[in-house]
Design a protein around this motif. Structure first.
Motif, mmCIF file in Angstrom:
data_model
loop_
_atom_site.group_PDB
_atom_site.id
_atom_site.type_symbol
_atom_site.label_atom_id
_atom_site.label_comp_id
_atom_site.label_asym_id
_atom_site.label_seq_id
_atom_site.Cartn_x
_atom_site.Cartn_y
_atom_site.Cartn_z
ATOM 1 N N ALA A 150 17.719 86.757 30.309
ATOM 2 C CA ALA A 150 18.812 87.478 30.963
ATOM 3 C C ALA A 150 18.421 88.928 31.243
ATOM 4 C CB ALA A 150 20.068 87.424 30.093
ATOM 5 N N THR A 151 17.727 89.551 30.285
ATOM 6 C CA THR A 151 17.278 90.935 30.458
ATOM 7 C C THR A 151 16.393 91.078 31.682
ATOM 8 O OG1 THR A 151 17.271 91.175 28.051
ATOM 9 C CG2 THR A 151 16.087 92.840 29.312
ATOM 10 N N THR A 152 15.380 90.219 31.763
ATOM 11 C CA THR A 152 14.436 90.326 32.877
ATOM 12 C C THR A 152 15.089 89.925 34.189
ATOM 13 O OG1 THR A 152 13.591 88.120 32.324
ATOM 14 C CG2 THR A 152 12.422 89.995 31.409
ATOM 15 N N ASN A 153 15.999 88.945 34.147
ATOM 16 C CA ASN A 153 16.679 88.529 35.364
ATOM 17 C C ASN A 153 17.492 89.678 35.950
ATOM 18 O OD1 ASN A 153 17.710 86.846 37.416
ATOM 19 N ND2 ASN A 153 19.432 86.224 36.148
ATOM 20 N N LEU A 154 18.263 90.369 35.097
ATOM 21 C CA LEU A 154 19.065 91.488 35.583
ATOM 22 C C LEU A 154 18.181 92.595 36.140
ATOM 23 C CD1 LEU A 154 21.802 92.841 35.964
ATOM 24 C CD2 LEU A 154 21.647 93.676 33.601
ATOM 25 N N ALA A 155 17.077 92.881 35.461
ATOM 26 C CA ALA A 155 16.163 93.915 35.954
ATOM 27 C C ALA A 155 15.599 93.548 37.322
ATOM 28 C CB ALA A 155 15.024 94.122 34.953
ATOM 29 N N GLN A 156 15.358 92.274 37.559
ATOM 30 C CA GLN A 156 14.745 91.848 38.808
ATOM 31 C C GLN A 156 15.715 91.791 39.977
ATOM 32 O OE1 GLN A 156 12.981 88.235 37.202
ATOM 33 N NE2 GLN A 156 10.937 89.113 37.388
ATOM 34 N N ILE A 157 17.013 91.638 39.703
ATOM 35 C CA ILE A 157 17.972 91.593 40.818
ATOM 36 C C ILE A 157 18.546 92.975 41.132
ATOM 37 C CG2 ILE A 157 18.601 89.216 40.289
ATOM 38 C CD1 ILE A 157 21.269 90.223 39.205
ATOM 39 N N THR A 158 18.155 93.987 40.385
ATOM 40 C CA THR A 158 18.693 95.330 40.589
ATOM 41 C C THR A 158 17.941 96.054 41.696
ATOM 42 O OG1 THR A 158 19.319 95.493 38.256
ATOM 43 C CG2 THR A 158 19.167 97.547 39.493
ATOM 44 N N PRO A 159 18.632 96.564 42.717
ATOM 45 C CA PRO A 159 17.963 97.372 43.747
ATOM 46 C C PRO A 159 17.346 98.621 43.128
ATOM 47 C CG PRO A 159 20.147 96.701 44.478
ATOM 48 C CD PRO A 159 20.055 96.354 43.023
ATOM 49 N N ARG A 160 16.191 99.045 43.652
ATOM 50 C CA ARG A 160 15.450 100.143 43.032
ATOM 51 C C ARG A 160 15.251 101.347 43.947
ATOM 52 N NH1 ARG A 160 16.397 99.308 37.938
ATOM 53 N NH2 ARG A 160 15.821 97.200 37.256
ATOM 54 N N GLU A 161 16.086 101.515 44.977
ATOM 55 C CA GLU A 161 15.944 102.725 45.772
ATOM 56 C C GLU A 161 16.467 103.925 44.966
ATOM 57 O OE1 GLU A 161 18.118 100.394 46.387
ATOM 58 O OE2 GLU A 161 20.046 101.207 47.039
#
Length: 530
Positions: free
Chosen positions: A158-169
């Motif tokens: 869940a931790t990595t999934n949330l990090a990966q779907i978060t926009p990073r601009e």
């Protein structure tokens, strides 16, 4: 450090971050030992490392046994394999004991008191090596014990999934709601000038503070002035940020649906997963309230579970009833579980199935709880909100079931989709067909026909990356997309096709309008000029 393991949610029972010099010495020891993501992979090998991520310890144990008995081996044994080692083999053992990361074991050995493991985040010049502390997980505690109720969970899917779907601009101000041990904040600091991080658990806040200070120099933070970049606040859900707005909100909240009991107290709940509300009320509260915390153009991404009741029109009917009228919503259902499957999943998560009588009682409570609300199943997935740049009369309502493997990271695709929604809202049909489109580089077309058929029985567009969707094509839409190479406007393509298809321009535009908008929002087609 005072040992207070019997005290519920006591921040003094977290790793001690008060001595910055001591933290620096431990940090240097881990770095010099090669206790990094790459260092562990090189020592263990690809397959044992992959097995370790699936909680299979034996391949890694064999790999360590075959290697040198050095500082890296000691760190792997203690923190990744739940073993003890002689104190003189552990780098900076005295400092780690003083900080509460280690505890004495028999015969002059030490073992993990807290889990600390390497973690890497993407930087502008490659991965940045960090370390993240959390409570010991299920494989590291005694076989006859459940997790502690104030457990601070470590890095998981869940931790990595949330990090990966978060926009990073880059953004000015971000919120990490339910910070836990702080890994989402570690990511946010790479592109947010300021971060507010909240949690109801004082122990979780203490863990987050430790992880921020431990990695401060790597993150470019002055450990003496942590508040210049990160503000840690204690409180329930949105209460600590009432009246504030953010450019980006990320949250892995305690969304697990848990049976309530009369007179239950906070210490009766697993704080990392149980928000203390009946049913899916916590997710409902966030879906109703998060929009007010977003600045124009702001995005919220979170994980959640929601109930699907007997008689609901769709799996997302109840979610739709929670949404503010001025906020876009996009929900991706990744899994769906029956009540029995759901109860089994979460009882095992906290190791409650290790004690048979308690497990049976809890299982029955789950089933009775679901039956009382006529819960047919539980949806699990990603929930994303967006505040449009301007007031809207028809907010986006996008609900998808995508159970296949997705191409991570998805953060850029999330940002592009909401940007596309704003772009499409500004264009009526005439404006839309005045645009020039190109097919995204990862998109291919598939045609399927029966052996004795002259024409295709089905035509599909398929994304190779991003959400890996498939999109059905009509003859008209297939013809339109095939000419989207950046040369002709939509109007010019329609004019050419209408004659071939013996249909008027107006009729063809009406047929294609909705499909083209979906293809742009989904990332199949990209306007040449955004």
């Amino acid at each position: 450090m005072t040992e207070t393991t019997n005290m519920f949610d006591d921040p003094n029972d977290a790793p001690d971050a008060s001595d910055l010099d001591r933290l620096a010495r431990i940090h240097s020891a881990l770095q010099e030992a090669g206790y990094t993501v790459d260092g562990v992979r090189e020592r263990l090998g690809e397959e044992p490392t992959a097995a370790l991520h699936r909680d299979l310890l034996v391949p890694a144990e064999v790999a360590v046994d075959r290697g040198p008995a050095d500082a890296l081996a000691a760190l792997i044994r203690v923190y990744l394999l739940a073993q003890s080692v002689p104190a003189d083999q552990m780098p900076a053992a005295a400092d780690q004991l003083a900080a509460g990361l280690l505890e004495p074991a028999a015969d002059g050995r030490v073992r993990a008191r807290i889990d600390i493991r390497p973690y890497a985040v993407a930087g502008t010049e490659g991965d940045i090596n960090l370390w993240v502390a959390s409570d010991l997980g299920g494989l590291q505690i005694a076989a006859d014990r459940a997790l502690r109720r104030d457990h601070v969970v470590g890095i998981g899917p869940a931790t990595t999934n949330l990090a990966q779907i978060t926009p990073r601009e880059p953004v000015e101000k971000a919120l990490d709601l339910g910070v836990g041990m702080g890994v989402q904040t570690l990511h946010l600091l790479g592109h947010a000038r300021r971060v507010v991080a909240t949690d109801i658990s004082e122990r979780a806040i203490a863990f987050a503070r430790f992880n921020l200070l431990f990695n401060a120099h790597t993150l470019g933070i002055d450990p003496e002035r942590l508040e210049d970049r990160v503000e840690l606040r204690i409180g329930d859900l949105l209460e600590p940020v009432k009246g504030e707005t953010f450019d980006l909100v990320v949250s892995n909240p305690p969304f697990v649906i848990t049976p309530r009991t009369d007179g239950e107290q906070h210490h009766d709940q697993y704080t990392y997963r149980d928000g203390g509300r009946p049913g899916d009320r916590l997710v409902e509260e966030l879906m109703r309230g998060l929009g007010a915390q977003l600045r124009p153009g702001g995005i919220a991404v979170m994980l959640g579970n929601w109930e699907i009741h007997r008689g609901d029109d769709t799996w997302h009917s109840r979610i739709e009833s929670w949404l503010p009228a001025d906020i876009d919503c996009w929900v991706v259902q990744r899994e769906r579980a029956t009540g029995i499957e759901y109860a089994d999943m979460w009882l095992k998560d906290a190791q409650e199935n290790r004690e048979l009588k308690s497990w049976r009682e809890q299982f029955l409570r789950y089933l009775d709880d679901f039956a009382a609300r006529e819960v047919e199943s539980v949806g699990m997935g990603m929930l994303m909100l967006h505040r449009p740049d301007a007031a809207v009369t028809e907010p986006v309502r996008r609900f998808e079931t995508l159970e296949h493997q997705l191409a991570q990271p998805l953060g850029p695709s999330v940002r592009v989709a909401f940007t596309a929604d704003d772009w499409l809202r500004q264009r009526d049909q005439q404006d839309l067909f005045d645009e020039t489109f190109v097919v995204a580089a990862d998109v291919t077309e598939e045609r399927h026909r029966l052996p004795d058929s002259e024409h295709p029985n089905a035509m599909l567009l398929r994304q190779g990356g991003s959400f890996r969707r498939t999109y059905p094509l009509s003859t008209e839409l297939a013809a339109f997309v095939s000419v989207c190479d950046g040369e002709l406007t939509g109007a010019q393509i329609v004019a050419a096709l209408s004659g071939l298809l013996e249909i008027s321009d107006a009729q063809l535009r009406d047929q294609l309008d909705g499909n083209i908008r979906e293809l742009v929002a989904f990332g199949f087609l990209t306007p040449l000029y955004w």
